[in-house]
Design a protein around this motif. Structure first.
Motif, PDB file in Angstrom:
ATOM      1  N   TRP B  14       0.541  11.339  61.201  1.00  0.00           N
ATOM      2  CA  TRP B  14      -0.809  11.488  60.264  1.00  0.00           C
ATOM      3  C   TRP B  14      -0.771  12.909  59.314  1.00  0.00           C
ATOM      4  CZ3 TRP B  14      -3.132   7.442  59.068  1.00  0.00           C
ATOM      5  CH2 TRP B  14      -3.205   6.351  59.975  1.00  0.00           C
ATOM      6  N   ILE B  15      -0.249  13.970  59.979  1.00  0.00           N
ATOM      7  CA  ILE B  15       0.047  15.139  59.334  1.00  0.00           C
ATOM      8  C   ILE B  15       1.221  15.143  58.114  1.00  0.00           C
ATOM      9  CG2 ILE B  15       0.902  17.520  59.604  1.00  0.00           C
ATOM     10  CD1 ILE B  15      -0.084  17.436  62.534  1.00  0.00           C
ATOM     11  N   LEU B  16       2.146  14.431  58.369  1.00  0.00           N
ATOM     12  CA  LEU B  16       3.157  14.057  57.571  1.00  0.00           C
ATOM     13  C   LEU B  16       2.791  13.343  56.552  1.00  0.00           C
ATOM     14  CD1 LEU B  16       6.038  13.685  59.878  1.00  0.00           C
ATOM     15  CD2 LEU B  16       5.661  15.632  58.290  1.00  0.00           C
ATOM     16  N   LEU B  17       1.905  12.402  56.662  1.00  0.00           N
ATOM     17  CA  LEU B  17       1.249  11.303  55.663  1.00  0.00           C
ATOM     18  C   LEU B  17       0.252  12.031  54.945  1.00  0.00           C
ATOM     19  CD1 LEU B  17       0.897   7.854  57.421  1.00  0.00           C
ATOM     20  CD2 LEU B  17       2.232   8.487  55.427  1.00  0.00           C
ATOM     21  N   SER B  18      -0.486  13.032  55.383  1.00  0.00           N
ATOM     22  CA  SER B  18      -1.742  13.351  54.580  1.00  0.00           C
ATOM     23  C   SER B  18      -1.546  13.841  53.048  1.00  0.00           C
ATOM     24  CB  SER B  18      -2.127  14.768  55.468  1.00  0.00           C
ATOM     25  OG  SER B  18      -1.175  15.761  55.317  1.00  0.00           O
ATOM     26  N   PRO B  19      -0.469  14.257  52.678  1.00  0.00           N
ATOM     27  CA  PRO B  19      -0.530  14.643  51.224  1.00  0.00           C
ATOM     28  C   PRO B  19      -0.720  13.305  50.491  1.00  0.00           C
ATOM     29  CG  PRO B  19       1.484  15.777  52.136  1.00  0.00           C
ATOM     30  CD  PRO B  19       0.883  15.116  53.284  1.00  0.00           C
TER      31      PRO B  19
END
Ligand SMILES: Nc1ncnc2c1ncn2[C@@H]1O[C@H](COP(=O)(O)OP(=O)(O)OP(=O)(O)O)[C@@H](O)[C@H]1O
Ligand SMILES: [Mg+2]
Lengths: 366, 291
Positions: B14-19
């Protein structure tokens, strides 16, 4: 029908790519039922030759004859050849069964026969239970077996393999090599095998063809080529050799002395002198494993030469050791089995070289 | 400790997907929400929008035969455009993928070249070719085959022609990429097993290029369905497509609520198509076989 001797014959075959000649005047025969290996360094034209035989590359000059029929202009799909690629080239969207059945389908074999032939091909490569899988569900070694099954199930006139084992890891490779040879013997199909792995070539071939820069350097039985290289290139390429320039003196009895450039004198045989037509300037080739290293000065027999030397470096290879030795100002290399412990670095030893292990080549050229 | 690592690992995607999630959220989801809300408002006779929850727009859009007919016409035009793109686009894609010319990059740049010229200008260029004083009529008149100019423009065929012209590069590039990924040894293997060139194409190349063909087709269909410029420039009065209705409602009549409802109809329809397509044509299933 007349007795046929050759499955494939190349007569003065030339391949040019623009200015560049990849294969130069190649003359070659592949006997029926035999296993022929093309061996040579990268870029020497092995693949090109194989592709010309397969019909994947057209021939610039010369004749290609398969089973007594000139096939230069016969398209690939009419040649009835079995082709195995380095990367397997299985059809990813077809099951293993359909992959193997592919060639049979185009030969109008009926359904029942196809099923039966595919089954026996799978048995032959010892993978009887994979018919329903897709290629990506098999390991590399298994895929290569299927590729082989697909190529042989059509009962080809000639089986062509371009480095089929080089994508496999070392253990699997050795296993597949034995397997491949077994299958070839069982079927008796004339086979051309391309490799740049010399141990593969020596172990498998009935006939070994050593190539260099688009020409055949030497061909013959592997043992013959290995023991009697016809050029320094072959001597050097197959195994490890010591090659020195030298001059030949008059023979006395069964042996003759050879004076090497560094001052060392070796004995060689009459047979070898004949090979170089009693020429004066020669090169002497002594294979690294045909020299015996020992601390004992006495020659093993009276037609061998003993040369004192000192071990510079030792490569420990398990059952064998490779010694780099300085003797009478020259550098030598020797590969010997290890008896308990290898000789240490700096040890003073004697090299014993039997006369028959000193192979002569004509001097200078090449 | 271990639980902390596990939790961090669980959150990592999710962190990686956030942008991308933030971008998609701001640029796509939130504006779309506005459209959804708009579609329930009501435009009054005074011209002002009445805020509230009215189903009038939806009732009109879903019950009026006029909208349904235009929708069907849109799908039909998009369908034929896609088929033509697939057939016509496959050939250059195949050529570029298999050419022995060293100038593959050059050919690819040539393919991209049309994108450097405005789509509107490219579409309008057909008027100079097919119009009553266009190139073809000029030639035919000059040669003497006809006495008066032919009316070739402003019908459904020219709309499809314009769309094919616009969408062909998308098809070609998609097919090219999948053709390029096919191992050349496979066709050689097929030929060594007894196929002639065409049979090898049918057995190996065509099925293995299917994912590219499918992706290109989907792209062409969706883009064709949503276009309004091509029918505006090259179509006659009866060749309106669905997006023209949206354009008409919002830009001409300033009826945002109705336009919103119309555009949502198209969105839902094409969205459903994409879902069904990937599910049942198994596009991703086929893609897997390449690994
Ligand atoms: N299509 C081509 N166009 C131009 N030159 C080529 C072409 N194919 C091969 N060559 C050249 O022909 C020579 C022989 O190539 P070939 O592929 O037969 O070598 P090889 O013996 O199979 O080598 P390797 O062991 O690396 O596979 C090489 O110098 C190569 O660069
Ligand atoms: Mg090669």
């Amino acid at each position: 029908m007349a007795e046929r001797q050759h499955a494939v014959e190349l007569r003065n075959v030339v391949k040019r790519y623009g200015e560049f000649t990849a294969v130069k005047k190649m003359d070659l025969t592949v006997p029926e039922n035999s296993f022929v290996t093309f061996l040579g360094p990268s870029g020497c034209g092995k693949t090109t030759t194989l592709r010309m035989i397969a019909g994947l590359t057209d021939i610039t000059e010369g004749d290609l004859v398969i089973r007594d029929r000139r096939v230069n202009d016969l398209p690939i799909h009419k040649r009835n050849l079995g082709l195995v690629f380095q990367n397997y080239a299985l059809f990813p969207h077809k099951t293993i069964f359909d992959n193997i059945a592919f060639g049979l389908k185009y030969r109008n074999v009926n359904k029942a026969d196809i099923a039966q032939k595919v089954k026996s091909a799978l048995d032959l490569v010892q993978l009887p239970h994979v018919a329903d899988r897709y290629p990506n569900q098999l390991s590399g070694g298994q895929q290569q077996r299927i590729a082989l099954a697909r190529a042989i199930v059509i009962e080809p006139d000639v089986l062509l393999l371009d480095e089929p084992l080089s994508a496999l890891d070392a253990n699997l490779r050795e296993e597949m090599r034995v397997e491949l040879k077994r299958i070839q013997r069982e079927l008796g199909v004339a086979t051309i095998f391309v490799t740049h792995d010399q141990s593969e070539a020596l172990a498998m071939s009935d006939k070994l063809v050593v190539m260099k820069d688009g020409i055949v350097e030497q061909e013959g039985q592997p043992e013959d080529v290995y023991n009697n290289p016809s050029s320094a290139f072959v001597a050097d390429f197959l195994g490890h050799s010591n090659i020195f320039a030298g001059t030949l003196a008059e023979p006395s009895g069964e042996t003759a002395p050879v004076q090497l450039e560094g001052g060392t004198t070796l004995k060689t045989t009459i047979h070898q002198i004949e090979r170089v037509n009693r020429q004066q300037n020669i090169r002497a080739v002594i294979r690294a494993e045909k020299i015996m290293v020992s601390t004992n000065q006495n020659p093993t027999s009276n037609d061998s030469t003993s040369i004192p030397g000192r071990i510079k470096t030792v490569d420990y290879l398990g059952q064998m050791a490779r010694y780099f030795i300085t003797a009478e100002g020259q550098d030598w290399q020797v590969i010997n089995p290890i008896d308990q412990h290898p000789f240490g670095e700096g040890a003073d030893i004697f090299m014993h070289i039997p006369a028959r292990n000193c192979v002569l080549l004509p001097g200078h050229h090449d | 400790m271990a639980a902390g690592v596990a939790r961090a690992q669980k959150h990592a995607p999710w962190i990686l997907l956030s942008p991308s999630l933030v971008t998609i959220g701001f640029l796509l989801i939130i504006p779309m929400m506005f459209i959804v809300v708009y579609s329930f408002w009501l435009r009054t006779a005074t011209g002002a929008d009445q805020v509230g929850f009215y189903l009038d727009n939806w009732q009109e859009v879903l019950s009026d035969r006029f909208y349904r007919d235009i929708l069907l016409q849109t799908l039909k035009i998009a369908f034929f455009t896609t088929i033509i793109c697939a057939v016509v686009g496959y050939i250059p894609a195949y050529f570029v993928a298999n050419t022995k010319m060293r100038s593959k990059t050059f050919l690819l740049i040539m393919l991209m070249l049309p994108f450097w010229i405005s789509y509107i200008i490219r579409t309008m260029s057909w008027i100079n070719i097919l119009g009553t004083s266009g190139a073809i009529n000029g030639l035919l008149l000059w040669v003497g085959i006809i006495d008066s100019p032919l009316n070739m423009l402003y019908n459904q065929t020219t709309v499809i022609l314009g769309l094919v012209h616009y969408l062909l590069p998308f098809m070609i590039l998609n097919v090219y990429v999948s053709l390029e990924g096919i191992d050349k040894n496979l066709t050689e293997a097929a030929e060594s097993l007894g196929c002639n060139g065409f049979q090898a194409f049918r057995e190996v190349t065509l099925p293995l290029s299917f994912p590219g063909l499918a992706a290109g087709s989907l792209l062409c269909f969706v883009l064709a369905s949503g276009t309004y410029i091509t029918p505006l420039i090259l179509g006659g009065p009866r060749d309106a497509m669905f997006a023209n209705l949206v354009f008409e409602a919002i830009i001409t009549q300033l009826n945002w609520p109705l336009g919103s409802a119309l555009s949502l109809v198209l969105l839902v329809l094409l969205g459903a198509l994409v879902v069904i397509y990937t599910r049942y044509l198994g596009v991703d299933q086929i893609a897997k076989s390449f690994r």
